[in-house]
Scaffold this active site. Structure first.
Site, short mmCIF file in Angstrom:
data_model
loop_
_atom_site.label_atom_id
_atom_site.label_comp_id
_atom_site.label_asym_id
_atom_site.label_seq_id
_atom_site.Cartn_x
_atom_site.Cartn_y
_atom_site.Cartn_z
N ASN A 28 -35.07 -12.02 -0.78
CA ASN A 28 -35.71 -11.37 0.36
C ASN A 28 -34.58 -10.79 1.21
OD1 ASN A 28 -37.10 -10.63 2.64
ND2 ASN A 28 -38.02 -12.65 3.01
N ARG B 244 -38.90 -9.27 -2.52
CA ARG B 244 -39.88 -8.90 -1.52
C ARG B 244 -39.59 -7.46 -1.10
NH1 ARG B 244 -40.82 -11.90 4.13
NH2 ARG B 244 -42.81 -10.92 4.57
#
Ligand code: AMP
Length: 393
Positions: free
Chosen positions: A9, A93
């Site tokens: 992420n 992500r």
């Protein structure tokens, strides 16, 4: 040797990671951590699944590791961890999938180029999300990578919920409500039946209250409306983001204060919300502990905005069976949950104060017509599950 999936992420100043090991149908967390301050004063830390510190390192003030340098250090650390496992894929992500990416997708150069075209839709997130994908495609082309999107979960919203009242031509050009925090909501939807089968089959309002904050209306565990819109700036008041603001204010700021797009972006993304109103902090813990009148004002406004949006989503749903809290503030602040539930009494929710003080999971009274829950989110596990499914590993 078990298969392992790495979840990344990547944000503007940090890369967070989690390593999951695939055992039968389960994905078990092996370790997690982050490198923060990658352009200022980098700090790396990694912990095992039980929270025991595995590794730590700091670089001096002014060191610019950047995304590439941070990723290189992370891979070096993982080299040791991965001695026992086979790395079979990386899940990322990615904030924006726009209309095209309604599902996670295995990425190649062509798809990265398409995702880069969406940068204007999320200029503060999308370029950073894509940075490690590009680097890994170049350096480790045989390592499969999957992009998962914060917008995908909301593609089930009915057409009206996705539309602004602007000329059709602009709607057709993609100026629509997309909604965000989808990976968090999707995880909550996946576990909700274990907590409350009636809510999972019925109407629920889920509050993702973290540094970014939004609320989502679930009908049969699918998103039908969200407080976020074209960007992650819309809706609730957040740590440093304004949330909903009369668009006329922006025109006024341009005309009367000579502000350009970049100045307004900075104001609304970085200098507003809890930080801007309190003048003290963007951190809810600090505000709840402060005696400053402006800190109290910021918390009161934060709750008032939630109260208003609760009515809006209840209206979109035409009723509510459950209210669910998640993310940093939603999972950890009994005081905020208590006030949100008191404000929502008109919907028929009765809190169980003792259960709420203990953190739930059920925080409504047995007699409450509307149930209330505090359910920890797990976006990383959701990304790992998608990655495993898409790659078939
Ligand atoms: P997240 O983005 O989900 O990591 O959430 C970060 C936010 O959660 C920060 O604003 C923290 O202030 C907030 N937070 C974490 N723990 C607590 C707590 N015990 N009480 C109030 N806020 C908290």
């Amino acid at each position: 040797m078990h298969n392992a999936i790495l979840v990344l992420n990547a944000g503007s100043s940090s890369i967070k990671f989690s390593l999951f090991v695939a055992r039968d149908h389960e994905l078990d967390l092996d370790c997690r951590g982050q490198i923060e301050g990658i352009y200022t004063a980098p700090r790396f830390s990694a912990k095992d699944a039980a929270g025991k510190r595995l590794s730590e390192r700091s670089w001096g003030e002014g060191t610019k590791l950047g995304h590439d340098g941070a990723l290189a250090h992370l891979l070096e650390f993982l080299h040791g961890e991965l001695a026992e496992y086979r790395l079979v894929g990386v899940g990322h992500r990615v904030v924006h999938g726009a209309l095209e990416y309604t599902q996670p997708v295995r990425v190649d150069q062509e798809i990265v180029a398409k995702l880069a075209k969406l940068i204007p839709l999320a200029p503060l997130h999308q370029p950073h999300n894509l940075a490690p994908i590009r680097t890994l495609l170049e350096r480790m082309p045989d390592l499969p990578q999957v992009a998962t999107f914060d917008t995908s979960f909301h593609r089930t919203n009915p057409p009206l919920a996705q539309r602004f009242a602007i000329p059709v031509e602009l709607h057709d050009a993609g100026i629509q409500r997309y909604g965000f925090h989808g990976l968090s909501y999707e995880y909550v939807a996946s576990v909700l039946p274990q907590y409350d089968a009636r809510a999972a089959a019925g109407k629920a309002i889920v509050l993702h209250l973290g540094n970014g904050a939004s609320m989502c209306a679930f009908e049969a565990s699918r998103s039908v409306a969200s407080t976020m819109g074209f960007t992650a700036l819309e809706g609730l008041m957040m740590g440093t983001r304004s949330g909903a603001i009369d668009p006329g204010v922006l025109i006024y700021l341009m005309d009367e204060r000579g502000m350009d797009a970049r100045a307004i972006e900075k104001l609304l993304y970085n200098q507003s919300g809890l930080l801007g109103v309190s003048g003290v902090s963007s951190d809810m813990r600090a505000l709840l502990a402060s005696d400053e009148p402006r800190a109290r004002l910021a918390v009161d406004l934060y709750l008032y905005r939630i109260r208003r949006e609760m009515g809006s989503l209840a209206g979109a749903l035409g009723g509510v069976d459950a209210i669910v809290f998640t993310a940093g503030i939603g999972e950890n602040s009994a005081a905020i949950r208590e006030r949100v539930l008191a404000d929502a009494a008109w919907l028929g929710v009765r809190p169980n104060k003792a259960a709420n003080a203990k953190g739930g999971p059920r925080i409504s009274a047995a007699t409450s017509r509307v149930s209330a829950w505090a359910i920890p989110t797990n976006e990383e596990l959701m990304i790992a599950r998608h990655t495993r499914r898409i790659l078939g590993v």
